[in-house]
Scaffold this active site. Structure first.
Site, PDB file in Angstrom:
ATOM      1  CD1 TRP A 260      50.858 -58.135  58.419  1.00 54.38           C
ATOM      2  CD2 TRP A 260      53.071 -57.908  58.636  1.00 54.38           C
ATOM      3  NE1 TRP A 260      51.312 -59.125  59.265  1.00 54.38           N
ATOM      4  CE2 TRP A 260      52.663 -59.011  59.401  1.00 54.38           C
ATOM      5  CE3 TRP A 260      54.426 -57.570  58.621  1.00 54.38           C
ATOM      6  CZ2 TRP A 260      53.554 -59.777  60.159  1.00 54.38           C
ATOM      7  CZ3 TRP A 260      55.327 -58.319  59.360  1.00 54.38           C
ATOM      8  CH2 TRP A 260      54.890 -59.414  60.117  1.00 54.38           C
ATOM      9  CG  ASP A 261      48.711 -51.731  55.269  1.00 49.59           C
ATOM     10  OD1 ASP A 261      49.123 -52.367  54.280  1.00 49.59           O
ATOM     11  OD2 ASP A 261      47.501 -51.543  55.498  1.00 49.59           O
ATOM     12  CG  LEU A 262      51.199 -48.815  60.222  1.00 52.71           C
ATOM     13  CD1 LEU A 262      50.746 -48.961  61.665  1.00 52.71           C
ATOM     14  CD2 LEU A 262      51.145 -47.361  59.788  1.00 52.71           C
TER      15      LEU A 262
END
Lengths: 401, 401
Positions: A159-161
């Site tokens: 999700w961060d990426l």
């Protein structure tokens, strides 16, 4: 590194993964990205993995090709310099709170066409990290071995990426609108909205509402088609996917399964040709047949047969295998050996994921030392003279590295 | 849906997840995206999950807000129409082979400033899917329960999605360069390069080369800090992360762990304050203390305590829970009920992940029926009159839906 965005400058005020990733992708495509940090480094500056000298291999890879301005952000003077820099630059990517000193409306008061891309946790400003966003949307419960019920977290912070990549995209979209209309604006990008929006894009919000039920856990099998991991006679585990008709036919031919699949079809009263979903429904029987065939052959034989029939497969490699795989690192032009990393450790550094055959790929650049570009940024961007900068350094408002 | 890219048109020739995702993100930001498919639908048109009528809930969510042109791509006439459309539009996103009839150089022969973003498997043109790229770079071996050694695949196709988002970003970067310089070009984006480049960006290529060893499997623990899943007295599993000093102090205070942590520090001869990595090193002992404390309290109590001390936590929800969670779907403005989906099933559809507070969010649009916009596209983009289009339809070169 490619020079696609030479006229774009972005100020990045970031920590951890998502927001630095947005700046990294922009910098690797040629934007001038100024990362602003607390003097001595922010909360992610020593993020593991670290070297024996406690230099972060995470930080120095997520912040390549950026400039570093170090300020004391706990003091009004430091914050004012950052606000002025953001306004002069006009483009900010940050994960700082929407209502803090980098609130968009405050920035826009001094620069009406300011573009701010803000990565958030929840849309209401509550904190969420990749791990908690993932827990909220339900993927961990669907991940992991069939004989286990406990949720399994992903290790790669997906999700961060994804949020970082989308933020880089959103920055270019917002800048494009400004150039066409003169309008700036804030783009807010909560991790939880990226996560649940993705659940929706994959058809799973619709599926849950259509079926009313949780999908069963599939282990390493692929939903809705024939795909799973198998182990060869010589102990190599490979992932195999036959995702269209041609590949299904190829799988049957490659492993000589024709008679057994025909017998299975007779037994079940079905025809697998042309129906991916039907094959998935009867995957347990098909997997048993494939498992036996692959388990009776060595990997080299299996690979040659599957290749000859265009079936998609790939062996599981450890990360050590991967880093030593010349296809991935050693002979891969997205990597180049770099000795000028802040840690002092020399290794192959990655540039932009993309390859542009007719453009020159510039070598990967190192991450900056904290404050390495403070003087240059304050001089070039804010027009401060060397005396003024020296006074700020002496006062501890500016750090130079 | 936001109208940030009103003057951008993109032709998408796609299947499955990555390439459609690029087109989706562009369309949801206001670009005019024309998806070109085989008449009757391509190989992903019936991708599971499907309704009782075999309409794909996957396809209709990955292709919202696009137009559909249906052609017989097995015939030269169909391919020529597609080539001409791509050249007239000037922007193509595809996952078709680099050397096929949509080879960039062929397109550029008729449109010198053509921009092509091509999603690939391996850079040499070999096929890879999300699942095999993932197996190649080593994440599955690091994922899953501590007491198991088998690799665990992710369920969310992270590499497809990240590649799709990066492709949307790369499209805007390449278009920006063209507008500045007149230069087009092809941007190639192999899944395997996105995957190994990400391994590098996370510091793990450097880590492997620095340590020479595989990282140990961590189960649901977060590397390099204090974070893991825990179960409350009333059986609620939650993810908890204390990723900075303030959160660590908060965790100790929230659960009243001060004395036990001090005793642990004395026993070990260490001080945890200020050293995230040291806490990680001794995570087994810290986890045991936290586990006992959380296991003695009900979830409501744990949540209130953690909230009061700004510790990041979130409960694991099933995907059914997630879809019924008003924070995520029901009350979330990125969703709006939509009854005009091709399947006929009405449900909340997602728009752009991003929220732009000062711009109007347009409601999510449905995916097209196969060939729904064939006549409009051929008329508006290629200037064909209704007689010419009718002849193409009669000849089976063009499909209308």
């Amino acid at each position: 590194m490619y020079n696609l965005l030479p006229d774009l400058s972005v100020v990045e005020v970031s920590s951890f993964v998502a927001s630095p990733t947005a700046g990294l992708y922009l910098a690797q495509m040629g934007a001038s990205v100024i990362r602003v940090d607390q003097i001595g480094g922010g909360q992610d500056f020593k993020r593991w993995p670290v070297t024996a000298n406690n230099d972060s291999l995470s930080w120095e890879n997520l912040n390549r090709a950026k400039q570093s301005l170090a300020l004391d952000l706990a003091r009004p003077e430091g914050r004012e310099l950052l606000v002025e820099l953001a306004q002069r630059t006009g483009n900010l990517v940050t994960n700082l709170p929407a209502k803090g000193f980098l609130a968009h409306d405050r920035l826009a008061a001094g620069r009406t066409d300011m573009v701010t891309v803000r990565i958030m946790g929840w849309p209401d400003g509550s904190v969420a990290l990749d791990y908690t966003a993932n827990a909220a949307v339900g993927y961990p419960g669907l991940t992991g071995p069939l004989d286990d019920e406990a949720p399994v977290n992903h290790v790669m912070p997906a999700w961060d990426l994804l949020t970082g990549a989308y933020a880089a995209f959103a920055m270019l979209a917002a800048v494009r609108r400004r150039e066409a209309t003169g309008l700036g604006g804030e783009v807010r990008l909560p991790l939880t909205d990226v996560a649940i929006g993705t659940v929706a894009n994959m058809g799973r919000v619709a599926e849950v509402l259509y079926t009313g039920a949780e999908r069963e856990r599939l282990g390493n099998a692929v939903f809705g088609t024939i795909g799973r991991d198998f182990v060869t006679r010589d102990g190599v585990r490979l992932m195999l996917v036959a995702i269209n008709e041609r590949q299904w036919e190829g799988l049957v031919a490659a492993l000589g399964l024709g008679e057994r699949i025909t017998a299975l079809e007779s037994a079940l009263g079905v025809t697998f040709a042309g129906d991916d979903g039907l094959r998935f429904t009867h995957r347990a029987s098909i997997f048993a047949i494939v498992e036996q065939a692959i388990g009776a052959l060595d990997h080299s034989d299996v690979a040659a047969r599957l290749d000859a029939h265009s079936v998609v497969h790939g062996r599981y490699q450890s990360m050590v295998d991967a880093v030593r795989d010349p296809r991935l690192v050693g002979s891969n032009p997205i990597f180049a050996e770099l000795a000028t990393n802040p840690s002092g450790f020399a290794y192959p550094a990655a540039g932009a994921f993309a390859t542009i055959p007719h453009a020159e790929r510039l070598p990967p650049a190192p991450a900056p030392r904290n404050g390495e570009h403070s003087e240059a940024v304050l001089s070039e961007r804010l027009g401060l003279d060397s005396g003024a900068i020296a006074r700020l350094v002496d006062a501890g408002v500016v750090g130079v590295g």
